[in-house]
Design a protein around this motif. Structure first.
Motif: not given
Length: 475
Positions: A106-111, A120-126, A146-150, A450-460
């Motif tokens: 988890f991190r905070k916005f710089s501003h 969160t890293l979401v792998p391509y299913p297949l 590396p795809a399997l590890v992901a 290479r084998y994941v998509r990136k999903r940001a979870l953002i909380a106020n």
């Protein structure tokens, strides 16, 4: 689909048959893989690592059968053992690197420190993998691991030219029940490959530019990412003051390894005119020490061509070069002996860029040597190519050679040696230039990403903006 017959590269006989996986079967297997992938990912990284290490142990138990089949597929034994060892290395290396690569705190916005977020890293299913015949096992898993590890499932279609090793490999997978549906092996030719692309969420292909283009188009139509590792025409440059014996050994080793059937083999050499003749003489002297390997353990240095058509391709290039004025100083004769197709180490001089041998991928044990007068001319010649996979430069010292290396349009340049990129699997990254590939680095531990998509979870965690902030202001 009709039964496929497979040629033995040492006997020339069609001594193996298999039923190709149909498009309908690929579709059904893909559905099972996606169903299995959900638990594979949700079970967490620690569980995936434990299961993959369990499979590595199973590979060890089936090593004799896998390497024996692979040796028949490819006509060489030592490299088949190297391939299996490399896959085991991939498993342990990526498993060791994954916790750090996949860590996303988890991190905070710089501003605004009231906003916290986590990627969160979401792998391509297949992930589909289509691999070639020159290194059938390694190139099936260099991207799959590396795809399997992901957290992805993988569907792998090895080349129909070298399918024998799939049977014992499948037995090693079956011994690990947790991998059911996670590693799916299919066999067949173009129709099966097309079905793999059509049923995957991301595709990895290693092979020719021509086929890579087709896969890129199909992937674009399906709107899935394509990671393409394509051909090479790797150059080596020998500058004045180089250690000629060292350069000749390194270049010859690269050109002859696996009978030259390597995408990063040195396939064209540019030598300073002041040392050209001495270098060629040294190259010929060393080439004369090499001999054919007719059987495992006989001490020979190179085997026959794996793919029957490859001998004809190389022969055509040599004929074209001679017709345009090139001289063949050693080897040069593609011949069939006992059903196997052979070409001895072939040194060619008086070549130029009007010849196919200097511009098209050769994939055979051929070393064409061209002289240059200035460093500027050498740089122009090196970069006069549609390929940009890798290359090498030899000089009197690392600094001089390194300066020239920065002029080369290639993804990896070895200095005072060749093929050094082979050893940086987890340590560094490189990408292919030009038409030698696309889609990010397959080298480096971060290739897992290479084998994941990136999903940001953002909380106020603070207040929210009031509706009054929507009010228009004066111009």
């Amino acid at each position: 689909m009709a039964v496929m017959e497979v040629r033995n590269p040492r006997s020339g006989e069609m001594d193996y048959r298999f039923d190709p996986t149909s498009a309908a079967e690929v579709e059904a297997k893909a559905k099972k893989a996606r169903d299995a992938q959900r638990a594979w990912f949700s079970g967490g990284l620690e569980r995936r690592i434990a299961i993959l290490k369990k499979w590595a142990e199973s590979l060890g138990r089936h090593a004799a059968d896998i390497t024996a089949a692979l040796s028949v597929d490819t006509g060489r034994t030592r490299i088949s053992h190297e391939e299996l060892g490399a896959v085991e290395h991939f498993i342990h290396g990526y498993c060791e690197a994954a916790p750090q690569v996949l860590a996303q705190p988890f991190r905070k916005f710089s501003h605004n420190d009231e906003i916290v977020f986590k990627t969160t890293l979401v792998p391509y299913p297949l992930v589909g993998v289509i691999s070639p015949w020159n290194f059938p096992l390694v190139l099936s898993f260099i991207d799959a691991i590396p795809a399997l590890v992901a957290g992805a499932a993988v569907m792998i279609k090895p080349s129909e030219v070298t399918p024998r090793f799939v049977e014992p490999l499948q037995r090693s997978i079956d011994e690990v029940p947790e991998l059911a549906g996670i590693i799916t092996l299919v066999r067949g030719a173009a129709e099966t490959g097309q079905a793999v692309v059509a049923n995957s969420d991301a595709i990895v292909f290693t092979g020719s530019i021509a086929t890579g283009r087709k896969i890129a188009v199909a992937a674009a139509q399906a709107f899935i990412p394509a990671f393409l590792e394509l051909g090479g025409k790797d150059p080596a440059v020998v500058l004045a003051g180089s250690d000629l014996a060292r350069a000749a050994t390194s270049i010859l080793r690269s050109a002859i390894y696996n009978t030259g059937q390597v995408c990063y083999a040195i396939e064209r050499v540019y030598v300073d005119a002041s040392v050209h003749d001495d270098f060629v003489a040294e190259l010929l002297r060393q080439a004369a020490t090499l001999r054919r390997s007719f059987a495992a353990g006989d001490g020979g240095h190179y085997g026959p061509f794996i793919f029957e058509a490859q001998g004809a391709i190389v022969e055509t290039q040599l004929q074209d070069a001679v017709a345009r004025g090139a001289k063949i100083l050693s080897g040069g004769k593609v011949e069939t002996v006992g059903g196997a197709i052979w070409l001895d180490p072939t040194i060619v001089t008086d070549v130029d860029h009007t010849m196919k041998i200097m511009t098209e991928e050769t994939f055979g044990p051929v070393v064409p040597v061209m002289k240059f007068k200035t460093v500027e001319e050498a740089a122009r010649l090196v970069n006069d190519s549609v390929f940009g996979l890798s290359g090498a430069v030899f000089g009197p010292d690392t600094h001089t050679a390194g300066d020239f290396a920065t002029l080369m349009e290639a993804g990896g340049v070895s200095i005072n040696d060749t093929e050094l990129q082979r050893g940086m699997m987890f340590d560094g990254e490189k990408t292919a230039f030009k038409m030698s590939g696309m889609g990010g680095s397959r080298y480096g531990a971060t290739s897992i990403l290479r084998y994941v998509r990136k999903r940001a979870l953002i909380a106020n965690e603070g207040g929210i903006k009031p509706l009054t902030e929507l009010a228009e202001i004066e111009a």
